[in-house]
Design a protein around this motif. Structure first.
Motif, PDB file in Angstrom:
ATOM      1  N   ARG A 415       0.850  -1.188   0.000  1.00 47.94           N
ATOM      2  CA  ARG A 415       0.000   0.000   0.000  1.00 47.94           C
ATOM      3  C   ARG A 415       0.886   1.238   0.000  1.00 47.94           C
ATOM      4  O   ARG A 415       1.981   1.226   0.556  1.00 47.94           O
ATOM      5  CB  ARG A 415      -0.921   0.006   1.229  1.00 47.94           C
ATOM      6  CG  ARG A 415      -1.915   1.162   1.222  1.00 47.94           C
ATOM      7  CD  ARG A 415      -2.863   1.078   2.391  1.00 47.94           C
ATOM      8  NE  ARG A 415      -3.787   2.207   2.406  1.00 47.94           N
ATOM      9  CZ  ARG A 415      -4.688   2.442   3.348  1.00 47.94           C
ATOM     10  NH1 ARG A 415      -4.786   1.597   4.348  1.00 47.94           N
ATOM     11  NH2 ARG A 415      -5.475   3.487   3.295  1.00 47.94           N
ATOM     12  N   ALA A 427       0.082   5.726 -11.134  1.00 45.47           N
ATOM     13  CA  ALA A 427      -1.214   5.346 -10.598  1.00 45.47           C
ATOM     14  C   ALA A 427      -1.036   4.150  -9.666  1.00 45.47           C
ATOM     15  O   ALA A 427      -0.044   3.422  -9.757  1.00 45.47           O
ATOM     16  CB  ALA A 427      -2.168   4.997 -11.740  1.00 45.47           C
ATOM     17  N   PRO A 428      -1.997   3.914  -8.743  1.00 48.26           N
ATOM     18  CA  PRO A 428      -1.841   2.792  -7.802  1.00 48.26           C
ATOM     19  C   PRO A 428      -1.636   1.452  -8.508  1.00 48.26           C
ATOM     20  O   PRO A 428      -0.818   0.628  -8.071  1.00 48.26           O
ATOM     21  CB  PRO A 428      -3.153   2.823  -6.995  1.00 48.26           C
ATOM     22  CG  PRO A 428      -3.623   4.239  -7.099  1.00 48.26           C
ATOM     23  CD  PRO A 428      -3.199   4.718  -8.446  1.00 48.26           C
ATOM     24  N   GLU A 429      -2.348   1.224  -9.608  1.00 48.55           N
ATOM     25  CA  GLU A 429      -2.215  -0.079 -10.272  1.00 48.55           C
ATOM     26  C   GLU A 429      -0.849  -0.278 -10.925  1.00 48.55           C
ATOM     27  O   GLU A 429      -0.473  -1.419 -11.244  1.00 48.55           O
ATOM     28  CB  GLU A 429      -3.318  -0.241 -11.328  1.00 48.55           C
ATOM     29  CG  GLU A 429      -3.322   0.844 -12.420  1.00 48.55           C
ATOM     30  CD  GLU A 429      -4.139   2.055 -12.042  1.00 48.55           C
ATOM     31  OE1 GLU A 429      -4.416   2.875 -12.937  1.00 48.55           O
ATOM     32  OE2 GLU A 429      -4.513   2.170 -10.841  1.00 48.55           O
ATOM     33  N   GLU A 430      -0.075   0.802 -11.104  1.00 42.79           N
ATOM     34  CA  GLU A 430       1.251   0.681 -11.713  1.00 42.79           C
ATOM     35  C   GLU A 430       2.312   0.219 -10.723  1.00 42.79           C
ATOM     36  O   GLU A 430       3.330  -0.336 -11.130  1.00 42.79           O
ATOM     37  CB  GLU A 430       1.689   2.023 -12.315  1.00 42.79           C
ATOM     38  CG  GLU A 430       0.848   2.494 -13.483  1.00 42.79           C
ATOM     39  CD  GLU A 430       1.367   3.806 -14.039  1.00 42.79           C
ATOM     40  OE1 GLU A 430       2.353   3.760 -14.799  1.00 42.79           O
ATOM     41  OE2 GLU A 430       0.803   4.864 -13.706  1.00 42.79           O
ATOM     42  N   VAL A 432       1.436  -0.767  -6.946  1.00 38.28           N
ATOM     43  CA  VAL A 432       0.985  -1.655  -5.878  1.00 38.28           C
ATOM     44  C   VAL A 432       1.073  -3.106  -6.361  1.00 38.28           C
ATOM     45  O   VAL A 432       0.608  -3.450  -7.451  1.00 38.28           O
ATOM     46  CB  VAL A 432      -0.448  -1.291  -5.443  1.00 38.28           C
ATOM     47  CG1 VAL A 432      -0.965  -2.321  -4.438  1.00 38.28           C
ATOM     48  CG2 VAL A 432      -0.485   0.099  -4.837  1.00 38.28           C
ATOM     49  N   GLY A 433       1.661  -3.958  -5.533  1.00 32.91           N
ATOM     50  CA  GLY A 433       1.895  -5.353  -5.892  1.00 32.91           C
ATOM     51  C   GLY A 433       3.207  -5.584  -6.604  1.00 32.91           C
ATOM     52  O   GLY A 433       3.643  -6.726  -6.765  1.00 32.91           O
ATOM     53  N   ARG A 434       3.874  -4.515  -7.004  1.00 33.49           N
ATOM     54  CA  ARG A 434       5.162  -4.638  -7.715  1.00 33.49           C
ATOM     55  C   ARG A 434       6.304  -4.696  -6.697  1.00 33.49           C
ATOM     56  O   ARG A 434       6.257  -4.019  -5.668  1.00 33.49           O
ATOM     57  CB  ARG A 434       5.338  -3.424  -8.620  1.00 33.49           C
ATOM     58  CG  ARG A 434       6.613  -3.401  -9.431  1.00 33.49           C
ATOM     59  CD  ARG A 434       6.637  -2.152 -10.307  1.00 33.49           C
ATOM     60  NE  ARG A 434       7.892  -2.014 -11.015  1.00 33.49           N
ATOM     61  CZ  ARG A 434       8.200  -0.975 -11.803  1.00 33.49           C
ATOM     62  NH1 ARG A 434       7.306  -0.005 -11.988  1.00 33.49           N
ATOM     63  NH2 ARG A 434       9.376  -0.908 -12.402  1.00 33.49           N
TER      64      ARG A 434
END
Length: 715
Positions: A415, A427-430, A432-434
Motif C-alpha cells: 500500500r 497510478a496505484p495499479e502501476e 501496488v503489488g510490484r
C-alpha cells in the motif's frame, strides 16, 4: 516443564542476540580498518601529487626569470637565481641551467658545469615542455653528494622546464634534482598519526611497472605488480582488500589488510603513474574486532544465564495458582462435602496471588450469561471505536506530504498513500503489488534488500537510497522504517515513511564545492599577487606602487565578476569593459567624438582561471596604450575584438590601436608588461601571442585553446 522451557528460551534468545551483535560489531570494525587504510593510501597519493605539482610549478616559474632568459647575464647572477630556487625547498639536491647545446652552463652548487647531458631524458623532455621524470639513482651526482643519512645512495626525481630567450626562441632547459627522501617525509607525515591507532602500518610507493620505490627495506626494488591491490590501483580504483603477500627470505605467505590508491596528478601536472599501498598485518588490523567479539560473548553468556534464572523463577510463580487449583479440585473429587472449604480456599488463593482465577471459579457459572451479554456489548463498542480510529488514521496518512508505504516481507509494495504516488508520478495499479527493488536504482538494490531484511527481523532503521520512477526520473530518498505485522497475521513487514531529499543533498554538495572552490581561488589570487609583487621592477617606488596597484585592481575586478557568478565563470565582454571602462564613453576632451575604445565579439563565458588571466593581459595592453600607444594622445582609438574558431578549437582576440604616436619600429627591448602578457597567455592559458608594430599602432593577436578558456559545455 514450563519453567524449563522458559529458561531455555531465555537463554537461547540472549545468546542469539549476542551473536548478532558480535557479528555486526566485528563487521563494522573490519570495515572501519579497511576504510582507514584506504583513506591513508588516498591521502599519501594526493600529498605526493600535490607536492610534485608544487615543485613542477616551481621550476616552470623559475624558468621564466628574466636573468635566466638573458644570454648576456653573468654566470654568478644566474647561479644566484638557481640558489634562490634551491633555498625555497630544502629537498632540491641541485638546480642547473642547461644550454641549447645540451651542456650544463650554471649549477646552484657550482659543480658539473660544462658536462654534456644532451642524452638525458630531462633535457630532451624539458626542451619540449614541463617535464617530470621518475625516481632513479644518482649518476653524475653520486660522487659529489655521497650516501644519504639512511645509508642508501641518493635517488632523485627529475624536474625540468624550457627556458625561452628574451627574443622568445628556445635558449635551454632549467632542471632540478629533487631528493626522493622528500617522499619518505610525506609518508611519515601522513602515517605517524595513524600508527597510534594502527601500529605497524606501512606505506609503499610503486612505480608504473610495479617496482617498489618507497617502503620496507626488504621490499625496495622488488616487483609487486601481480598483487591484486596493485592491479586495482593501476586500474584507477581506490579501496582496500585482504590479501596474501609473499614473505621475505622464502618464508610462509603473510596476510595483510591493504589500502590502495593511484596517483592521478594535480591540475596541470600529469602524474608519473605511481601507486600507493598502505598495509597492516591482518592480525593487528583485526585485533580490536577479536577482543570486542570475545567480550560480547562473555557478556552475552552472563546475561543469558541471568535471564534463564529469572525465567525459571517467573515460570514457577506463574504456575503456582494452577498447582493450587489442581490440589483443590482433587480434594473436592475425594471429599464431596468439602466444597465450602474448597470455595474459601479458592477465594484466599485469588486474594493472595497475582491472578484472580481462584476467586473467579466459585461465581463463574452464576454470572456466565450476564457476563457474556456485557462482553458482547463492550465488544461492539470497541469495534466502533476501532473503526473510527482507523478512519482518522487513514485521513492523516493520506494527507501527509511524505510517502507512507507498507512493504511485505517478500519486498512487494502492499500500500502507498497519495503523496507517494505523486512522488513516483504513477497510478496505484502501476506500483501496488510490484517489488519495491524494481523502483530502486540498480546500485542501491543490494543495500535496500539488506535493510529491508533487517527491518522484517525486528529492527527500526533510517537509510538513504535512490529511486528511478516509472517515467525515468531519478530521486534521492531518506526512509524511516519500522517493523509491522500486517492485518490477519503473517510474517513481519515494514512500514516506511520516505522523504525526497534530492534537493537537500544537491544543496549540500553545492555548498561543499563552493567552499573548496573559494579556498582554491583565494590561494590562486594570493599566488598571482605575490608574483606581481616579486616580478614588478622596483627601480622607481612610485611607478612600482602604481604598477602593483593596477595589476591587483585588475585581479580584483575579475574576482568581483566571478563572485557575482558564484565562481561559475565570467563574461568576456564584462572583463573587457572592466579594463577599458574609462575609454568606452565619450571622450571628455572631444565631446561628440564617440568612445575611444570599441568592443566587438559574441557573448562568451570564461573559466574562472581564464577570466583572471585575460583580465591581467588586457590590463597590461591598456596600460601600455595609455603610456606609449594610442590612448596616450587625444585622437587615439583602440578596438578589441574576439571570435571563436570552432575548426581549430581556439578563442582568438585582436587588440588594434590607431591614431596614436607614429610607430617606426618595434621597441629595442621587451618591457615588463610584455613579459607579464607572455607569461599570462602562454604560461597560464597555453596560448600564443603575436605583436605587430604597424604605422597606425600596435596590433596584438592572442590565441587561446578553447579547453583552457571556456567550460566544457560552452566549448
Amino acid at each position: 516443564m514450563l519453567a524449563l522451557a522458559t529458561g531455555l528460551l531465555s537463554f537461547a534468545a540472549v545468546v542469539a542476540a549476542g551473536l548478532l551483535a558480535s557479528r555486526a560489531a566485528t563487521e563494522r570494525l573490519h570495515q572501519g580498518a579497511a576504510a582507514e587504510l584506504a583513506q591513508a593510501a588516498r591521502h599519501v597519493a594526493d600529498t605526493l601529487d600535490r607536492g610534485m605539482f608544487e615543485r613542477w610549478r616551481d621550476v616552470q616559474v623559475a624558468a621564466a626569470h628574466p636573468v635566466l632568459r638573458n644570454p648576456a647575464a653573468s654566470p654568478e647572477a644566474k647561479r644566484e637565481v638557481l640558489r634562490l630556487l634551491q633555498r625555497t625547498y630544502p629537498d632540491y639536491a641541485i638546480t642547473f641551467l642547461i644550454g641549447a647545446d645540451g651542456r650544463i652552463e650554471v649549477t646552484s652548487e657550482g659543480i658539473l658545469e660544462g658536462v654534456d647531458v644532451s642524452r638525458r631524458d630531462y633535457f630532451s623532455g624539458g626542451r619540449a615542455g614541463p617535464y617530470a621524470g621518475d625516481v632513479h639513482e644518482a649518476v653524475l651526482m653520486a660522487k659529489h653528494l655521497g650516501p644519504r643519512p639512511n645509508g642508501e645512495p641518493p635517488r632523485f626525481v627529475d624536474l625540468a622546464a624550457p627556458v625561452a630567450g628574451l627574443d622568445g626562441r628556445p635558449a635551454g632547459v632549467l632542471a632540478a634534482h629533487l631528493f626522493w627522501d622528500w617522499a619518505e617525509g610525506v609518508e611519515r607525515g601522513v602515517l605517524e598519526p595513524m600508527r597510534v591507532r594502527r601500529p605497524g602500518a606501512e606505506a609503499l610507493v610503486l612505480a608504473r611497472d610495479g617496482t617498489v620505490l618507497l617502503g620496507p627495506a626488504a621490499l625496495r626494488g622488488k616487483g609487486l605488480a601481480d598483487l591484486a591491490s596493485a592491479r586495482a590501483a593501476g586500474a584507477g580504483e581506490t579501496g582496500a582488500r585482504l590479501e596474501s603477500w609473499p614473505a621475505a627470505a622464502g618464508g610462509a605467505a603473510e596476510a595483510f589488510v591493504v589500502g590502495h590508491a593511484p596517483t592521478r596528478g594535480h591540475r596541470g601536472y600529469p602524474g608519473l603513474g605511481w601507486t600507493v599501498l598502505v598495509r597492516q598485518d591482518s592480525a593487528a588490523a583485526f585485533a580490536a574486532a577479536g577482543a570486542l567479539e570475545r567480550e560480547i560473548f562473555h557478556w552475552a553468556g552472563a546475561v543469558a544465564l541471568f535471564a534463564a534464572g529469572i525465567g525459571w523463577l517467573l515460570a514457577h510463580a506463574a504456575t503456582r495458582p494452577v498447582r493450587a487449583l489442581t490440589a483443590i479440585a482433587e480434594r473436592m473429587a475425594r471429599e464431596p462435602g468439602a466444597a465450602a472449604d474448597a470455595e474459601r480456599a479458592a477465594a484466599r488463593l485469588g486474594r493472595g496471588c497475582l491472578c484472580h482465577e481462584g476467586a473467579a471459579l466459585g461465581a463463574a457459572m452464576a454470572c456466565l450469561i450476564g457476563s457474556h451479554r456485557r462482553a458482547a456489548a463492550a465488544l461492539a463498542a470497541e469495534e466502533a471505536r476501532l473503526r473510527e480510529g482507523e478512519e482518522r488514521l487513514r485521513a492523516v496518512v493520506d494527507a501527509t506530504p511524505d510517502c507512507v508505504k507498507l512493504v511485505g516481507a517478500d519486498g512487494a509494495l502492499l500500500r502507498m498513500n497519495p503523496a507517494g504516488l505523486r512522488l513516483l508520478g504513477a497510478a496505484p495499479e502501476e506500483v501496488v503489488g510490484r517489488p519495491v527493488p524494481d523502483l530502486v536504482a540498480p546500485e542501491h538494490r543490494a543495500l535496500w534488500a539488506a535493510n529491508h531484511a533487517r527491518v522484517c527481523a525486528g529492527e527500526s532503521l533510517v537509510w538513504e537510497f535512490d529511486i528511478v520512477a516509472p517515467d525515468g526520473r531519478r530521486r534521492s530518498m531518506e526512509t524511516h522504517a519500522v517493523p509491522l505485522r500486517p492485518p490477519g497475521g503473517g510474517p513481519l513487514a515494514h512500514l516506511g515513511v520516505t522523504r525526497d531529499v534530492t534537493e537537500r543533498k544537491a544543496a549540500a554538495e553545492r555548498q561543499a564545492l563552493l567552499v573548496r572552490e573559494l579556498d582554491h581561488r583565494a590561494k590562486n589570487a594570493l599566488a598571482v599577487v605575490q608574483a606581481a609583487l616579486r616580478l614588478t621592477p622596483k627601480d622607481d617606488p612610485h611607478a612600482y606602487a602604481r604598477a602593483v596597484e593596477g595589476r591587483v585592481a585588475a585581479l580584483a575586478r575579475a574576482h568581483t565578476l566571478l563572485a557575482r557568478a558564484r565562481w561559475a565563470g565570467a563574461d568576456l565582454r564584462a572583463v573587457a569593459q572592466g579594463e577599458l571602462a574609462p575609454f568606452l564613453g565619450a571622450a571628455a576632451d572631444a565631446p561628440g567624438a564617440g568612445p575611444r575604445a570599441e568592443l566587438d565579439g559574441p557573448a562568451l563565458d570564461l573559466k574562472p582561471g581564464a577570466a583572471q588571466a585575460l583580465s591581467m593581459a588586457l590590463h597590461e595592453l591598456a596600460t601600455n596604450a595609455t603610456k606609449h600607444g594610442a590612448l596616450s594622445v587625444p585622437g587615439g582609438r583602440v578596438s578589441l575584438s574576439w571570435r571563436v574558431n570552432a575548426a581549430s578549437g581556439e578563442l582568438r582576440l585582436r587588440w588594434a590601436e590607431r591614431g596614436g604616436p607614429p610607430v617606426e619600429a618595434p621597441p629595442a627591448r621587451q618591457g615588463f608588461g610584455s613579459r607579464v602578457l607572455e607569461a599570462t597567455v602562454r604560461g597560464q592559458l597555453r596560448g600564443r601571442v603575436s605583436r605587430a608594430w604597424e604605422p597606425a599602432g600596435l596590433v596584438c593577436d592572442v590565441e587561446v585553446p578553447l579547453a583552457q578558456a571556456v567550460p566544457p559545455l560552452a566549448a
